[in-house]
Design an enzyme around this catalytic site. Sequence first.
Site, mmCIF file in Angstrom:
data_model
loop_
_atom_site.group_PDB
_atom_site.id
_atom_site.type_symbol
_atom_site.label_atom_id
_atom_site.label_comp_id
_atom_site.label_asym_id
_atom_site.label_seq_id
_atom_site.Cartn_x
_atom_site.Cartn_y
_atom_site.Cartn_z
ATOM 1 N NE ARG A 115 -0.436 12.640 -3.361
ATOM 2 C CZ ARG A 115 -1.307 13.470 -3.925
ATOM 3 N NH1 ARG A 115 -2.559 13.453 -3.569
ATOM 4 N NH2 ARG A 115 -0.919 14.323 -4.846
ATOM 5 C CE LYS A 180 -6.525 9.835 1.220
ATOM 6 N NZ LYS A 180 -5.608 10.784 0.612
ATOM 7 N NE ARG A 313 -10.173 20.040 -0.039
ATOM 8 C CZ ARG A 313 -9.447 18.938 0.035
ATOM 9 N NH1 ARG A 313 -9.680 17.954 -0.794
ATOM 10 N NH2 ARG A 313 -8.507 18.814 0.927
HETATM 11 C C1 BTN Z 1 -2.158 9.953 1.078
HETATM 12 O O1 BTN Z 1 -1.883 10.937 1.787
HETATM 13 O O2 BTN Z 1 -3.224 9.890 0.468
HETATM 14 C C2 BTN Z 1 -1.179 8.820 0.929
HETATM 15 C C3 BTN Z 1 -1.236 7.861 2.094
HETATM 16 C C4 BTN Z 1 -0.294 6.689 1.960
HETATM 17 C C5 BTN Z 1 -0.277 5.816 3.199
HETATM 18 C C6 BTN Z 1 0.485 4.545 3.012
HETATM 19 S S1 BTN Z 1 0.298 3.425 4.366
HETATM 20 C C7 BTN Z 1 1.571 2.415 3.748
HETATM 21 C C8 BTN Z 1 2.658 3.349 3.230
HETATM 22 N N1 BTN Z 1 3.559 3.721 4.295
HETATM 23 C C9 BTN Z 1 3.487 5.022 4.588
HETATM 24 O O3 BTN Z 1 4.145 5.599 5.477
HETATM 25 N N2 BTN Z 1 2.583 5.625 3.779
HETATM 26 C C10 BTN Z 1 1.995 4.683 2.846
#
Ligand code: BTN
Length: 318
Positions: A115, A180, A313
């Site tokens: 994100r 996380k 946070r």
């Molecule tokens: C975040 O930042 O919390 C979201 C992370 C999301 C990661 C997943 S892995 C599978 C899918 N493909 C990606 O490129 N991102 C999501």
Amino acid sequence: MGHDMQTLLKLLGDGRFHSGEELGAALQVSRSAVWKRLQNLEREYGVVVQSVRGRGYRLAEPLIPIDPQQVQAPWPIEVQFSVDSTNAEVMRRLDAGASTPFAVVAERQTAGRGRRGRAWVSPFGANLYCTLGISVRGGPKELEGLSLVVGLAVVRAIQSLGIGGVGLKWPNDILLDGRKLAGILLELTGDPADLCSVAIGIGINVNMRAADAIDQPWTSLRASSGMVVDRNLLLSALSRELERHLARHRAQGFAASQAEWESFHLWQGREVCLSTASKQIVGRALGIDEQGALRLEVDGVESRFSGGELSLRLSDDS
Ligand code: BTN
């Protein structure tokens, strides 16, 4: 080549030594061809292979490959050896008119997306990188709270493997031991007011033990529980929980999941700080509303915040 690699990984996955002869016989290639493939596995994919004279080869870390035959899911799942991003791949397929629902899973991502423009660290064979493509016909109502519902499904899937202590941080971070563990990234194509498709991307840190490139406190199921988790089992559980929670969301909207979501909200009632692009708001987290928006008490007055651009946070987080 891809198939050979899969066969090799399956054999080596037990973490024991296998002779070049044995591997060559299984692949029907020479011992030197086996050696070349193992080198490629190290160079291209970062899989650490140990070789000991007289004993053969073994993987430094146990690795059970994702095997579509061992995964039970209510939709077709395609497993890729390596991809830029499963979200990018699903978006391409949605734009090309693929019929939904379907899922793409990868052993590694070379450009995993997180994100807010962040990268998602995605080493080979260590974690789960999964994206589900769905169609949404119900308009904005059907998108409301969708990512929160997905977070709930992820928590339930992990719980169903007997791993406790997993909770949610609004809007859709999954934490374990305050760190996380998993993240969710939704990407949309089409017209959200009418007919659109959504790539539901889920990344779960499963067996990862080390990573330099992560800029926030993180953990994995293995790091926290000490157990190596079979990603095939986790993927089956995740698919089952996703189907269940998405069906409820489609039929009844987010309100039907609100209480269950709150029961996993780690910072319920806590003093928190909400950062948006323009400002920081300090208040007490009261919970979420029936649309999935965060309810914050600021100076005795309740305000609601929605949207994915916010971060939360602990205000005493130093
Ligand atoms: C975040 O930042 O919390 C979201 C992370 C999301 C990661 C997943 S892995 C599978 C899918 N493909 C990606 O490129 N991102 C999501």
